[in-house]
Design a protein around this motif. Structure first.
Motif, PDB file in Angstrom:
ATOM      1  N   ILE A 100       0.823  -1.281  -0.143  1.00 32.20           N
ATOM      2  CA  ILE A 100       0.057  -0.044   0.041  1.00 32.20           C
ATOM      3  C   ILE A 100       0.997   1.170   0.109  1.00 32.20           C
ATOM      4  CG2 ILE A 100      -1.777   1.219   1.288  1.00 32.20           C
ATOM      5  CD1 ILE A 100      -1.369  -2.231   2.297  1.00 32.20           C
ATOM      6  N   LEU A 101       0.691   2.183  -1.040  1.00 34.29           N
ATOM      7  CA  LEU A 101       1.448   3.367  -0.808  1.00 34.29           C
ATOM      8  C   LEU A 101       0.128   4.453  -0.837  1.00 34.29           C
ATOM      9  CD1 LEU A 101       3.848   5.243  -1.650  1.00 34.29           C
ATOM     10  CD2 LEU A 101       3.001   5.230  -4.064  1.00 34.29           C
ATOM     11  N   VAL A 102       0.594   5.404   0.244  1.00 34.54           N
ATOM     12  CA  VAL A 102      -0.441   6.645   0.298  1.00 34.54           C
ATOM     13  C   VAL A 102       0.605   7.785   0.541  1.00 34.54           C
ATOM     14  CG1 VAL A 102      -2.171   5.472   1.495  1.00 34.54           C
ATOM     15  CG2 VAL A 102      -0.410   6.341   2.842  1.00 34.54           C
ATOM     16  N   TYR A 103       0.127   8.885  -0.106  1.00 33.23           N
ATOM     17  CA  TYR A 103       0.905  10.181  -0.088  1.00 33.23           C
ATOM     18  C   TYR A 103      -0.175  11.211  -0.546  1.00 33.23           C
ATOM     19  CZ  TYR A 103       1.026   9.600  -5.318  1.00 33.23           C
ATOM     20  OH  TYR A 103       0.747   9.441  -6.562  1.00 33.23           O
ATOM     21  N   LYS A 104       0.162  12.493  -0.185  1.00 28.66           N
ATOM     22  CA  LYS A 104      -0.572  13.742  -0.654  1.00 28.66           C
ATOM     23  C   LYS A 104       0.530  14.469  -1.607  1.00 28.66           C
ATOM     24  CE  LYS A 104      -2.918  17.508   1.560  1.00 28.66           C
ATOM     25  NZ  LYS A 104      -3.189  17.999   2.941  1.00 28.66           N
ATOM     26  N   CYS A 105      -0.174  15.261  -2.585  1.00 31.25           N
ATOM     27  CA  CYS A 105       0.734  16.063  -3.507  1.00 31.25           C
ATOM     28  C   CYS A 105      -0.197  17.166  -3.744  1.00 31.25           C
ATOM     29  CB  CYS A 105       0.894  15.378  -4.850  1.00 31.25           C
ATOM     30  SG  CYS A 105      -0.183  14.755  -5.799  1.00 31.25           S
TER      31      CYS A 105
END
Length: 105
Positions: A100-105
Motif C-alpha cells: 500500500i502506498l499513500v501520499y499527498k501531493c
C-alpha cells in the motif's frame, strides 16, 4: 516469500500493516496504519481483497482527516516514483504480500 503461500495462522498475526518507509510524524503514522488496516479488513471478501473499494475508503478517510489531494495505490506487484508533500508519504505491507502506498501531493 519466493512463491510460497503464507499460512493462515501467520496472516492473523500480521493483521497490522508493516511500515516499510514513511516520513510522517508518529501520531499521524499510527492513525494512517489504523485507517489502512480497517479499510482492507472491511473490503476483504472470501475471494480476496476488493482493491478498488479499499483504496477508495483509505483515500476518503485521509481526505476527511488530513485535507484533500491524498492518493492511494494498492497491489501485489508494483513500483513507484512519486513526488509528495513532506510528511505525507507512507509505503507499507499488509499481511506480508499486499503493498500500500499513500501520499499527498
Amino acid at each position: 516469500m519466493a512463491g510460497r503461500p503464507i499460512p493462515n495462522s501467520l496472516k492473523k498475526q500480521m493483521q497490522k500493516a508493516t511500515v516499510k518507509h514513511t516520513d510522517m510524524p508518529n501520531e499521524m503514522k499510527t492513525e494512517v496504519v489504523d485507517i489502512i488496516a480497517g479499510s482492507i479488513d472491511k473490503f476483504t471478501l472470501p475471494t480476496g481483497v476488493n482493491f478498488e473499494g479499499a483504496t477508495r475508503a483509505i483515500k476518503d478517510a485521509l481526505d476527511k482527516s488530513y485535507g484533500f489531494n491524498w492518493h492511494c495505490a494498492m497491489g501485489k506487484g508494483f513500483c513507484f516514483d512519486v513526488t509528495a508533500q513532506n510528511g505525507t508519504l507512507m509505503h507499507c505491507y499488509y499481511q506480508g504480500e499486499l503493498a500500500i502506498l499513500v501520499y499527498k501531493c
